[in-house]
Design a protein around this motif. Structure first.
Motif, PDB file in Angstrom:
ATOM      1  N   TYR A   1       0.834  -1.202   0.000  1.00  0.00           N
ATOM      2  CA  TYR A   1       0.000   0.000   0.000  1.00  0.00           C
ATOM      3  C   TYR A   1       0.871   1.256   0.000  1.00  0.00           C
ATOM      4  N   GLU A   2       1.942   1.219   0.780  1.00  0.00           N
ATOM      5  CA  GLU A   2       2.844   2.366   0.834  1.00  0.00           C
ATOM      6  C   GLU A   2       3.529   2.564  -0.512  1.00  0.00           C
ATOM      7  N   LYS A   3       3.967   1.493  -1.118  1.00  0.00           N
ATOM      8  CA  LYS A   3       4.615   1.565  -2.428  1.00  0.00           C
ATOM      9  C   LYS A   3       3.676   2.178  -3.468  1.00  0.00           C
ATOM     10  N   LEU A   4       2.380   1.882  -3.368  1.00  0.00           N
ATOM     11  CA  LEU A   4       1.393   2.421  -4.300  1.00  0.00           C
ATOM     12  C   LEU A   4       0.955   3.844  -3.967  1.00  0.00           C
ATOM     13  N   GLY A   5       1.405   4.365  -2.822  1.00  0.00           N
ATOM     14  CA  GLY A   5       1.041   5.714  -2.428  1.00  0.00           C
ATOM     15  C   GLY A   5      -0.299   5.813  -1.723  1.00  0.00           C
ATOM     16  N   LEU A   6      -0.828   4.688  -1.269  1.00  0.00           N
ATOM     17  CA  LEU A   6      -2.103   4.681  -0.550  1.00  0.00           C
ATOM     18  C   LEU A   6      -1.931   5.166   0.884  1.00  0.00           C
ATOM     19  N   ILE A   7      -0.807   4.821   1.477  1.00  0.00           N
ATOM     20  CA  ILE A   7      -0.480   5.252   2.835  1.00  0.00           C
ATOM     21  C   ILE A   7       0.965   5.758   2.831  1.00  0.00           C
ATOM     22  N   HIS A   8       1.308   6.485   3.881  1.00  0.00           N
ATOM     23  CA  HIS A   8       2.650   7.066   3.963  1.00  0.00           C
ATOM     24  C   HIS A   8       3.202   6.863   5.369  1.00  0.00           C
ATOM     25  N   ALA A   9       4.497   6.635   5.435  1.00  0.00           N
ATOM     26  CA  ALA A   9       5.162   6.447   6.721  1.00  0.00           C
ATOM     27  C   ALA A   9       6.280   7.467   6.887  1.00  0.00           C
ATOM     28  N   GLU A  10       6.506   7.804   8.127  1.00  0.00           N
ATOM     29  CA  GLU A  10       7.712   8.560   8.471  1.00  0.00           C
ATOM     30  C   GLU A  10       8.784   7.517   8.783  1.00  0.00           C
ATOM     31  N   ARG A  11      10.024   7.924   8.758  1.00  0.00           N
ATOM     32  CA  ARG A  11      11.120   7.007   9.088  1.00  0.00           C
ATOM     33  C   ARG A  11      11.836   7.498  10.333  1.00  0.00           C
TER      34      ARG A  11
ATOM     35  N   ARG B   1      -1.636   7.690  13.367  1.00  0.00           N
ATOM     36  CA  ARG B   1      -2.853   6.943  13.684  1.00  0.00           C
ATOM     37  C   ARG B   1      -3.919   7.110  12.607  1.00  0.00           C
ATOM     38  N   ALA B   2      -3.942   8.253  11.943  1.00  0.00           N
ATOM     39  CA  ALA B   2      -4.922   8.492  10.869  1.00  0.00           C
ATOM     40  C   ALA B   2      -4.757   7.509   9.713  1.00  0.00           C
ATOM     41  N   THR B   3      -3.613   6.832   9.651  1.00  0.00           N
ATOM     42  CA  THR B   3      -3.383   5.837   8.603  1.00  0.00           C
ATOM     43  C   THR B   3      -4.372   4.685   8.738  1.00  0.00           C
ATOM     44  N   LEU B   4      -4.808   4.402   9.968  1.00  0.00           N
ATOM     45  CA  LEU B   4      -5.827   3.349  10.156  1.00  0.00           C
ATOM     46  C   LEU B   4      -7.077   3.661   9.345  1.00  0.00           C
ATOM     47  N   ARG B   5      -7.470   4.926   9.326  1.00  0.00           N
ATOM     48  CA  ARG B   5      -8.650   5.344   8.564  1.00  0.00           C
ATOM     49  C   ARG B   5      -8.416   5.127   7.070  1.00  0.00           C
ATOM     50  N   ARG B   6      -7.222   5.466   6.599  1.00  0.00           N
ATOM     51  CA  ARG B   6      -6.915   5.305   5.177  1.00  0.00           C
ATOM     52  C   ARG B   6      -6.925   3.833   4.779  1.00  0.00           C
ATOM     53  N   VAL B   7      -6.380   2.975   5.631  1.00  0.00           N
ATOM     54  CA  VAL B   7      -6.384   1.538   5.338  1.00  0.00           C
ATOM     55  C   VAL B   7      -7.824   1.022   5.309  1.00  0.00           C
TER      56      VAL B   7
ATOM     57  N   LEU C   1     -13.835  -1.587  -6.206  1.00  0.00           N
ATOM     58  CA  LEU C   1     -12.905  -0.619  -6.772  1.00  0.00           C
ATOM     59  C   LEU C   1     -11.496  -1.185  -6.767  1.00  0.00           C
ATOM     60  N   SER C   2     -10.729  -0.786  -7.735  1.00  0.00           N
ATOM     61  CA  SER C   2      -9.333  -1.205  -7.795  1.00  0.00           C
ATOM     62  C   SER C   2      -8.514  -0.365  -6.808  1.00  0.00           C
ATOM     63  N   LEU C   3      -7.297  -0.799  -6.559  1.00  0.00           N
ATOM     64  CA  LEU C   3      -6.414  -0.020  -5.690  1.00  0.00           C
ATOM     65  C   LEU C   3      -6.106   1.339  -6.314  1.00  0.00           C
ATOM     66  N   GLU C   4      -6.029   1.401  -7.631  1.00  0.00           N
ATOM     67  CA  GLU C   4      -5.798   2.680  -8.306  1.00  0.00           C
ATOM     68  C   GLU C   4      -6.983   3.618  -8.094  1.00  0.00           C
ATOM     69  N   GLU C   5      -8.203   3.081  -8.179  1.00  0.00           N
ATOM     70  CA  GLU C   5      -9.383   3.906  -7.929  1.00  0.00           C
ATOM     71  C   GLU C   5      -9.412   4.372  -6.474  1.00  0.00           C
ATOM     72  N   ALA C   6      -9.006   3.505  -5.564  1.00  0.00           N
ATOM     73  CA  ALA C   6      -8.952   3.891  -4.154  1.00  0.00           C
ATOM     74  C   ALA C   6      -7.926   4.996  -3.947  1.00  0.00           C
ATOM     75  N   ARG C   7      -6.775   4.894  -4.605  1.00  0.00           N
ATOM     76  CA  ARG C   7      -5.739   5.926  -4.472  1.00  0.00           C
ATOM     77  C   ARG C   7      -6.227   7.260  -5.011  1.00  0.00           C
ATOM     78  N   THR C   8      -6.917   7.221  -6.145  1.00  0.00           N
ATOM     79  CA  THR C   8      -7.469   8.451  -6.716  1.00  0.00           C
ATOM     80  C   THR C   8      -8.431   9.110  -5.733  1.00  0.00           C
ATOM     81  N   ALA C   9      -9.271   8.297  -5.108  1.00  0.00           N
ATOM     82  CA  ALA C   9     -10.218   8.834  -4.122  1.00  0.00           C
ATOM     83  C   ALA C   9      -9.473   9.365  -2.899  1.00  0.00           C
ATOM     84  N   LEU C  10      -8.491   8.633  -2.407  1.00  0.00           N
ATOM     85  CA  LEU C  10      -7.722   9.074  -1.244  1.00  0.00           C
ATOM     86  C   LEU C  10      -6.998  10.392  -1.499  1.00  0.00           C
ATOM     87  N   ASP C  11      -6.579  10.589  -2.734  1.00  0.00           N
ATOM     88  CA  ASP C  11      -5.890  11.835  -3.075  1.00  0.00           C
ATOM     89  C   ASP C  11      -6.796  13.045  -2.878  1.00  0.00           C
ATOM     90  N   ARG C  12      -8.103  12.811  -2.845  1.00  0.00           N
ATOM     91  CA  ARG C  12      -9.069  13.901  -2.657  1.00  0.00           C
ATOM     92  C   ARG C  12      -9.405  14.130  -1.179  1.00  0.00           C
TER      93      ARG C  12
END
Length: 162
Positions: A28-38, A48-54, A65-76
């Motif tokens: 999911y992170e590789k696809l840009g659906l979620i993001h992590a700090e290092r 913690r807000a990442t739980l909502r995104r997942v 929906l495909s993961l790409e469609e989910a990413r497009t929606a998440l971007d909004r």
């Protein structure tokens, strides 16, 4: 505004809380659906807000929906907080036509299942009618009658259409 250490989750904690494997979260992170700090040790830490995104991605997948469609929606949607009613309404509206198409597709599938499945039909006694001399084989692998046209006309092109 940085997050405190208590506001961050390890990948293991996120996996446990979300019900997904750590490999899925990395994907999911590789696809840009979620993001992590290092961390300084290069370990992932998720807000913690990442739980909502997942949860959002999993809901999107459940409605087809495909993961790409989910990413497009998440971007909004905002990444660091719950979406407002207006933000969520915009995304929900964008899903309506996709969900309606999915419903139409499932309705067509439902109708087709009453007549055929697999090689072309549910009944071996009817295969001679729908798939005489294995005409469906010429149309390619898989459930040709189910994947294409009405079983009464077969999956192969009509001679007049080529």
């Amino acid at each position: 505004m940085g997050l405190s250490r208590n506001d961050l989750l390890t990948i293991g904690q996120l996996a446990e809380r979300s019900g997904l494997a750590t490999s899925a979260l990395r994907y999911y992170e590789k696809l840009g659906l979620i993001h992590a700090e290092r961390t300084s040790g290069n370990q992932r830490r998720y807000a913690r807000a990442t739980l909502r995104r997942v949860a959002f991605v999993r809901a999107a997948q459940r409605v087809g929906l495909s993961l790409e469609e989910a990413r497009t929606a998440l971007d909004r949607l905002p990444e660091d907080r719950a979406p407002s009613t207006a933000e969520w309404s915009g995304v929900a509206q964008s899903w309506q036509s996709r969900i309606d198409r999915q419903i139409d597709e499932l309705e067509r599938l439902k109708v087709k299942l009453t007549g055929c499945i697999g090689c072309g039909c549910l009944s071996l006694s009817r295969c001679a009618l729908y798939n005489a001399e294995d005409r469906a084989a010429a149309a390619g692998p898989g459930a040709r009658y189910l994947l294409t046209r009405d079983p009464s006309s077969g999956p192969e092109p009509h001679p007049s259409t080529g």
